[in-house]
Design an enzyme around this catalytic site. Structure first.
Site, PDB file in Angstrom:
ATOM      1  N   TYR A 156      -3.788  -0.367   9.928  1.00  0.00           N
ATOM      2  CA  TYR A 156      -3.085  -1.210   8.634  1.00  0.00           C
ATOM      3  C   TYR A 156      -2.044  -0.524   7.529  1.00  0.00           C
ATOM      4  CZ  TYR A 156      -4.952  -0.716   3.550  1.00  0.00           C
ATOM      5  OH  TYR A 156      -4.216  -1.046   2.184  1.00  0.00           O
ATOM      6  N   SER A 184       0.836  -1.301   0.364  1.00  0.00           N
ATOM      7  CA  SER A 184       0.038  -0.133   0.148  1.00  0.00           C
ATOM      8  C   SER A 184       1.466   1.040  -0.366  1.00  0.00           C
ATOM      9  CB  SER A 184      -1.049   0.301   0.803  1.00  0.00           C
ATOM     10  OG  SER A 184      -1.703   0.986   1.595  1.00  0.00           O
TER      11      SER A 184
END
Length: 263
Positions: free
Chosen positions: A165, A152
């Site tokens: 996250y 990510s």
């Protein structure tokens, strides 16, 4: 040094290859399944929800993609080992592994429960480790394989409300580097794709936030959200012979988000 020149188009051909894509019942995983399938790969869909997988299988069927499905929880190491053994036995060798399964829980640290924190880590970190650990030995015996970890933009950028996250995706990036060091000598390429902001089920809630949407458009040099098709070329490249000398790399597909400081 060889002077032979391989057909550049053929370098991206995935015909005859089998690709296991975790978390491919929808979102990014299903889009990558369609993309790799269109490039010739046979797709093994994965997820925990059999009904969702059945719907995804129907989409691949309509697209003319050769596929099968295997439902298992990537965070359950026993289930993972059994599933990989079954796929290798019944569906043929796994040539390509895309570790895409994951989840998110947003909020300030004080608002994230221990269970939610563990859920994120179990799916995003433990799952990546367990599936790779189970697939890699088969690839090692064959002396070849492609492993793509979905990281990510938050693998390298911090953001409030995303401690769990971003921590999990930072782990995915550095695990990619360590897996490279372990598996590259055995003919296996391990790389990652780091998407920026893409419209998925996970990001739908923030896409509806007008202030956040405006901030994102202004912060991203490309001036837009990512579209699923933007990820397909990167995945085909890292899954194909075109990337045979690419290892331990995290390929950002983020419209320039992580390349600039922003305004």
């Amino acid at each position: 040094m060889s002077s032979a020149f391989t057909d550049p188009v053929g370098l991206f051909d995935l015909a005859g290859k089998t690709a296991l894509i975790t978390g491919s019942g929808g979102g990014i995983g299903l889009s990558l399944a369609r993309g790799l399938g269109a490039a010739g790969a046979r797709i093994v869909l994965n997820g925990r929800d059999a009904a969702k997988l059945s719907k995804a299988a129907g989409i691949l069927e309509e697209a003319g993609v050769d596929h099968t499905s295997c439902a298992f929880d990537v965070s359950d190491d026993t289930a993972v080992e059994a599933a990989i053994e079954q796929i290798e036995r019944d569906d043929g060798p796994i040539d390509i592994l895309v570790n895409n399964a994951g989840t998110n829980r947003r909020g300030a640290m004080g608002d994230i429960s221990a269970d939610d924190y563990r859920m994120v880590m179990n799916a995003n970190v433990d799952g990546l480790f367990f599936v790779t650990r189970s697939v890699a030995p088969y690839m090692e015996v064959r002396g070849r394989g492609k492993i793509i970890n979905i990281c990510s933009a938050l693998s390298k950028l911090g953001r409030k409300g995303a401690v769990a996250y971003s921590g999990s995706k930072g782990a995915a990036a550095i695990m990619t580097a360590s897996m490279c060091d372990e598996l590259a000598p055995k003919g296996i390429q391990v790389n990652g794709i780091a998407p920026g902001y893409f419209l998925t089920e996970i990001t739908e809630v923030i896409a509806q936030d007008e202030a956040h949407n405006t901030w994102l458009i202004n912060r991203t040099p490309a001036g837009r959200w990512g579209e699923m098709q933007d990820l397909v070329g990167a995945a085909i490249f890292l899954a194909s012979p075109a990337s045979d000398f690419v290892n331990g790399h995290i390929l950002a597909v983020d419209g320039g988000l992580t390349a600039v400081i922003g305004g």
